[in-house]
Design a protein around this motif. Sequence first.
Motif, PDB file in Angstrom:
ATOM      1  N   SER A 146       4.162   5.619  -5.542  1.00 38.27           N
ATOM      2  CA  SER A 146       4.212   5.556  -7.014  1.00 38.27           C
ATOM      3  C   SER A 146       3.147   6.466  -7.622  1.00 38.27           C
ATOM      4  O   SER A 146       3.408   7.197  -8.590  1.00 38.27           O
ATOM      5  CB  SER A 146       3.984   4.118  -7.491  1.00 38.27           C
ATOM      6  N   LEU A 147       1.958   6.451  -7.051  1.00 41.24           N
ATOM      7  CA  LEU A 147       0.863   7.282  -7.555  1.00 41.24           C
ATOM      8  C   LEU A 147       1.146   8.769  -7.330  1.00 41.24           C
ATOM      9  O   LEU A 147       0.845   9.610  -8.183  1.00 41.24           O
ATOM     10  CB  LEU A 147      -0.447   6.881  -6.888  1.00 41.24           C
ATOM     11  N   ALA A 148       1.736   9.084  -6.185  1.00 43.54           N
ATOM     12  CA  ALA A 148       2.089  10.483  -5.914  1.00 43.54           C
ATOM     13  C   ALA A 148       3.106  10.984  -6.941  1.00 43.54           C
ATOM     14  O   ALA A 148       3.023  12.123  -7.419  1.00 43.54           O
ATOM     15  CB  ALA A 148       2.644  10.612  -4.495  1.00 43.54           C
ATOM     16  N   ARG A 154       0.822  -1.201   0.000  1.00 46.02           N
ATOM     17  CA  ARG A 154       0.000   0.000   0.000  1.00 46.02           C
ATOM     18  C   ARG A 154       0.863   1.262   0.000  1.00 46.02           C
ATOM     19  O   ARG A 154       0.638   2.187  -0.788  1.00 46.02           O
ATOM     20  CB  ARG A 154      -0.920  -0.019   1.221  1.00 46.02           C
ATOM     21  N   ALA A 155       1.854   1.293   0.877  1.00 39.89           N
ATOM     22  CA  ALA A 155       2.697   2.488   0.998  1.00 39.89           C
ATOM     23  C   ALA A 155       3.491   2.731  -0.285  1.00 39.89           C
ATOM     24  O   ALA A 155       3.620   3.874  -0.747  1.00 39.89           O
ATOM     25  CB  ALA A 155       3.636   2.344   2.190  1.00 39.89           C
ATOM     26  N   CYS A 156       4.019   1.674  -0.881  1.00 45.44           N
ATOM     27  CA  CYS A 156       4.824   1.824  -2.098  1.00 45.44           C
ATOM     28  C   CYS A 156       3.959   2.211  -3.289  1.00 45.44           C
ATOM     29  O   CYS A 156       4.386   3.001  -4.143  1.00 45.44           O
ATOM     30  CB  CYS A 156       5.584   0.527  -2.387  1.00 45.44           C
ATOM     31  N   MET A 157       2.736   1.678  -3.347  1.00 44.19           N
ATOM     32  CA  MET A 157       1.858   2.055  -4.446  1.00 44.19           C
ATOM     33  C   MET A 157       1.412   3.511  -4.307  1.00 44.19           C
ATOM     34  O   MET A 157       1.341   4.250  -5.283  1.00 44.19           O
ATOM     35  CB  MET A 157       0.648   1.136  -4.524  1.00 44.19           C
ATOM     36  N   LEU A 210       1.713  -1.732 -13.034  1.00 39.01           N
ATOM     37  CA  LEU A 210       0.859  -1.932 -11.863  1.00 39.01           C
ATOM     38  C   LEU A 210      -0.616  -2.070 -12.239  1.00 39.01           C
ATOM     39  O   LEU A 210      -1.309  -2.957 -11.743  1.00 39.01           O
ATOM     40  CB  LEU A 210       1.032  -0.770 -10.878  1.00 39.01           C
ATOM     41  N   TYR A 211      -1.091  -1.215 -13.127  1.00 42.25           N
ATOM     42  CA  TYR A 211      -2.525  -1.191 -13.446  1.00 42.25           C
ATOM     43  C   TYR A 211      -3.048  -2.495 -14.052  1.00 42.25           C
ATOM     44  O   TYR A 211      -4.189  -2.894 -13.764  1.00 42.25           O
ATOM     45  CB  TYR A 211      -2.818  -0.010 -14.379  1.00 42.25           C
TER      46      TYR A 211
END
Length: 505
Positions: free
Chosen positions: A187-189, A181-184, A210-211
Amino acid sequence: REDMKLLSLESLKRIFAANLESLAQTLEADEASIQDQLLSRIVTILLGNFWDRDRAYCERVLDALVGHILDQMQRDRGHATSMGLFYALFALGETFRAVYNALLLRLVKGMREKLPPHDTALCKLLLEVPILPQKEVVFFLKDMIVTSAMDREGDEEALEWATLGLNTLRDLVFERPSLRRACMNLSLACAMHTNQGLRAKAIKLVANTLYPVAYLQGDIEQFALKALRQLTTAREGSSKSLSTAEVSRHMELFFALCTKKHDLLHELLSMFARASQTQKQVMNQNVSSLAKRIPPTSPSVVGVVEAPPPGSEILLLLMLHSMAEEASALPKQLVRAIQRLYRKTGDARFLVPVFADLPKAEAVEILPKFVELPETARRTAIANAYKEGPEGRSAGNSLSASELFVRLHLIDEAKTGIPLKKLIECTTLCFKMSDIFTPKVLSMAIQQLVQYTPLPKLFMRTVIQTSKAAPQLKGFIVGLLGRLVEKRIWEDVRQWQGFLMCAKS
């Protein structure tokens, strides 16, 4: 106790020296493993005895240890040594977790300082150590990715470090469920970061890697949709309009996701209907590249054509134009859907992207509506229809360039209500597009037109324009004038005037 400290440090130094010396030799795997085990044992004893009592001494031990591992890493041995240390410390339980974390953070920071950004040892270490302190590791990666990109914008090495950090995030998402969760989220940020180079790399990672993973799709879509909706919130909450750069930053990820999941096109078109002028401008600029990455055979494309959100027509048209330009021919199902949309709305602009793919009879039927379009739209349709040659996309089935030219002359003003001026504009456009309406095409069309009785109104005007546009047809024109005399052209006052002008020229 002081004697123990001294002896322990000396033992470490001897092991360091032995390790480095063995690297220059061909050392058996068992012997190297014994050295690593001995080093791990001494380190755990030292740190276990002195961590709470003499932190400064332990800090010196950690610094020396990290320096030694980094020296080994530059000789392809440091990873094995570090793994032995971390597993030894991990085996000692929660009481040694602070020691474990301190060594790990010192080591990764040292690796960032000493190793080149193309070296994947850092990523490998974070993937293979027994446990990771989530908060500290994510903060470290954020600093490596974001700070480098911001402080050294345009610096190739900084961008390489950011790339390594993003690749590490990718691997941690898949290999470390506790950090997923934290790494994704990081990545999104990055996929919405103000630094364009970093943002582009992060979007590529999220959209391409990822998607496509089913259990990540929902969160990624929600993030991208939230970014889009923030634009509406920002517009409603402030009288100041957002810049195109800021609007692009919020939209780019969603555009990238649309290329992977075509059902999102409906949401994109819906947003266009509610968007501000700046937002529409950005969407218009980006939709062409988006359309070129979505196959026109996609059922989602047919779906949005059959039921487009109200107010989305301009964006939909731009998307269809791009698909028509890119494809050798649009699929029949899409062509039929666009034709149905035209009949439903009466919007002749939708005829432009499909004009090249219409059967001859249907193309002739819609010509009066086609003529009423703006010149840029007519030019686009003609250029697309005859980009492969004047015969059109399907020789014999499509309306050829010469047949189009003839049919423009045969449109009845009285029945269609189209002013003669508009027909003149259309024929003049054909002369401007001389790469399509070549002397051969013009002569073929005129040979067909001269057979009509009475002659079409624009006939002599076209003959005069042809004589000027294609001087090489002088002999053909002279022969044509002879045929017109045989047809008693003087009985038609308008055509006779044109005949005299042509004869004089």
